[in-house]
Design an enzyme around this catalytic site. Sequence first.
Site, PDB file in Angstrom:
ATOM      1  N   SER A  61       0.800  -1.234   0.000  1.00 14.18           N
ATOM      2  CA  SER A  61       0.000   0.000   0.000  1.00 14.18           C
ATOM      3  C   SER A  61       0.830   1.279   0.000  1.00 14.18           C
ATOM      4  O   SER A  61       0.290   2.356  -0.254  1.00 14.18           O
ATOM      5  CB  SER A  61      -0.921   0.032   1.212  1.00 14.18           C
ATOM      6  OG  SER A  61      -2.081  -0.689   0.936  1.00 14.18           O
ATOM      7  N   LYS A  64       0.643   3.408  -2.968  1.00 11.60           N
ATOM      8  CA  LYS A  64      -0.513   4.292  -3.184  1.00 11.60           C
ATOM      9  C   LYS A  64      -0.116   5.765  -3.131  1.00 11.60           C
ATOM     10  O   LYS A  64      -0.747   6.614  -3.753  1.00 11.60           O
ATOM     11  CB  LYS A  64      -1.605   4.002  -2.138  1.00 11.60           C
ATOM     12  CG  LYS A  64      -2.245   2.627  -2.360  1.00 11.60           C
ATOM     13  CD  LYS A  64      -3.104   2.161  -1.206  1.00 11.60           C
ATOM     14  CE  LYS A  64      -3.692   0.792  -1.544  1.00 11.60           C
ATOM     15  NZ  LYS A  64      -4.189   0.046  -0.425  1.00 11.60           N
ATOM     16  N   TYR A 188      -2.265  -2.310 -10.681  1.00 12.26           N
ATOM     17  CA  TYR A 188      -2.350  -2.131  -9.225  1.00 12.26           C
ATOM     18  C   TYR A 188      -1.561  -3.230  -8.491  1.00 12.26           C
ATOM     19  O   TYR A 188      -0.772  -2.950  -7.580  1.00 12.26           O
ATOM     20  CB  TYR A 188      -3.823  -2.114  -8.788  1.00 12.26           C
ATOM     21  CG  TYR A 188      -3.993  -2.139  -7.286  1.00 12.26           C
ATOM     22  CD1 TYR A 188      -3.755  -1.007  -6.510  1.00 12.26           C
ATOM     23  CD2 TYR A 188      -4.377  -3.314  -6.625  1.00 12.26           C
ATOM     24  CE1 TYR A 188      -3.884  -1.047  -5.124  1.00 12.26           C
ATOM     25  CE2 TYR A 188      -4.509  -3.357  -5.253  1.00 12.26           C
ATOM     26  CZ  TYR A 188      -4.253  -2.225  -4.506  1.00 12.26           C
ATOM     27  OH  TYR A 188      -4.375  -2.270  -3.133  1.00 12.26           O
ATOM     28  N   TYR A 240      -4.675   3.678   7.474  1.00 12.53           N
ATOM     29  CA  TYR A 240      -6.035   3.124   7.377  1.00 12.53           C
ATOM     30  C   TYR A 240      -6.901   3.580   8.548  1.00 12.53           C
ATOM     31  O   TYR A 240      -6.814   4.725   8.960  1.00 12.53           O
ATOM     32  CB  TYR A 240      -6.024   1.585   7.286  1.00 12.53           C
ATOM     33  CG  TYR A 240      -4.920   1.017   6.463  1.00 12.53           C
ATOM     34  CD1 TYR A 240      -4.866   1.259   5.094  1.00 12.53           C
ATOM     35  CD2 TYR A 240      -3.924   0.241   7.025  1.00 12.53           C
ATOM     36  CE1 TYR A 240      -3.848   0.729   4.325  1.00 12.53           C
ATOM     37  CE2 TYR A 240      -2.904  -0.292   6.257  1.00 12.53           C
ATOM     38  CZ  TYR A 240      -2.868  -0.042   4.917  1.00 12.53           C
ATOM     39  OH  TYR A 240      -1.878  -0.555   4.174  1.00 12.53           O
ATOM     40  N   VAL A 258       1.034  -3.853   3.766  1.00 10.73           N
ATOM     41  CA  VAL A 258       0.848  -5.136   4.459  1.00 10.73           C
ATOM     42  C   VAL A 258       2.060  -6.073   4.440  1.00 10.73           C
ATOM     43  O   VAL A 258       2.041  -7.104   5.101  1.00 10.73           O
ATOM     44  CB  VAL A 258      -0.377  -5.960   3.959  1.00 10.73           C
ATOM     45  CG1 VAL A 258      -1.669  -5.445   4.514  1.00 10.73           C
ATOM     46  CG2 VAL A 258      -0.387  -6.131   2.487  1.00 10.73           C
TER      47      VAL A 258
HETATM   48  N1  GLN Z   1      -1.753  -5.389  -2.278  1.00 10.61           N
HETATM   49  C1  GLN Z   1      -2.481  -5.224  -1.057  1.00 10.61           C
HETATM   50  C2  GLN Z   1      -3.978  -5.368  -1.281  1.00 10.61           C
HETATM   51  O1  GLN Z   1      -4.481  -4.836  -2.217  1.00 10.61           O
HETATM   52  C3  GLN Z   1      -2.169  -3.884  -0.482  1.00 10.61           C
HETATM   53  C4  GLN Z   1      -2.903  -3.634   0.805  1.00 10.61           C
HETATM   54  C5  GLN Z   1      -2.051  -3.056   1.888  1.00 10.61           C
HETATM   55  O2  GLN Z   1      -0.826  -2.962   1.835  1.00 10.61           O
HETATM   56  N2  GLN Z   1      -2.725  -2.706   2.947  1.00 10.61           N
HETATM   57  O3  GLN Z   1      -4.660  -6.006  -0.529  1.00 10.61           O
END
Ligand code: GLN
Length: 305
Positions: A61, A64, A188, A240, A258
């Site tokens: 993430s 992003k 993505y 988050y 994550v």
């Molecule tokens: N690739 C992960 C997903 O889309 C990214 C989510 C994350 O890092 N929180 O679930």
Amino acid sequence: MEKLLDRLIEKNRYLTQFGQVANYIPALEKANPEDIGICLIDGKGKQYCSGAYHKKFSIQSISKVIALMVALMDNGEEGVFKRVGMEPTDEPFNSFYKLDLPQGEKPANPMINSGAIVTTSLIKGEGEEKVNRLIYILRKITSNHDITYNEEVFLSEKETGHKNRAIAYLLKNKGLLEGEVEEVLDAYFKQCSIEMDCRDLAKVGWFLANKGRILKSKEQVCSEEIITTILAIMTTCGMYNFSGEYAVRVGIPSKSGVAGGILAAAVNGMGIGVYGPALDQYGNSIAGYGILKDLSKELNLNIFY
Ligand code: GLN
């Protein structure tokens, strides 16, 4: 400074036993939950590292942030924020909350999956071009030309990313997604699979903390206005549905992933990269959070103080 980093790593190491490595993407399960590493680059560019700072991990993430930056460079604020909001949410990062309402709701913000899939779709380029543009800019920011995405992590998420696929089709149905759904999803998943270590991450943090300038060349590659927008969104949405408490306890614009990475950009021009794959219930690095909380106090980095 190195002694302080060593001390904070040892102090927070016990936390790893209370966290869990992400297993919903099978390739991430291979990480060692006991790993912790940190790299910090001060305003003058001096680097300090400790622990497993050299271990590579997929940024997940954290990508992003860079996707939002490129989408803003390509489309301007209006072009991006008519399709994705700027509001924090108390829903988890992979929620499709509000995407199936009859009214024209858009994803809450670009730091959760639904919002990020929209920003990725807004990056100019067909097929592999989108991720290549993100890799290109990350190589430039870090001066590390080896940065690329991990094919195994990409394929692992492509195979198992049913929820992201469902989110993307809902977005398409609402007219919020540009282009072919599967092509956007590939871009993505690939951006999430880009690999870095703590040092690369700290350089990205330094770049943000220094309003869009590259550490090595001092070249300005993004407008200050865009960076300010990104830092505000990282502060309110970057961790988050833990972003509020994180702002109270740490108070540094940050973004987690994550696989266990946390990117942080401090007000005094300091960039920080942390790694610890054992995660808490929100999907944030459990020991990484502990270290940043301590570091913020020790170095007075809380922007609200
Ligand atoms: N690739 C992960 C997903 O889309 C990214 C989510 C994350 O890092 N929180 O679930």
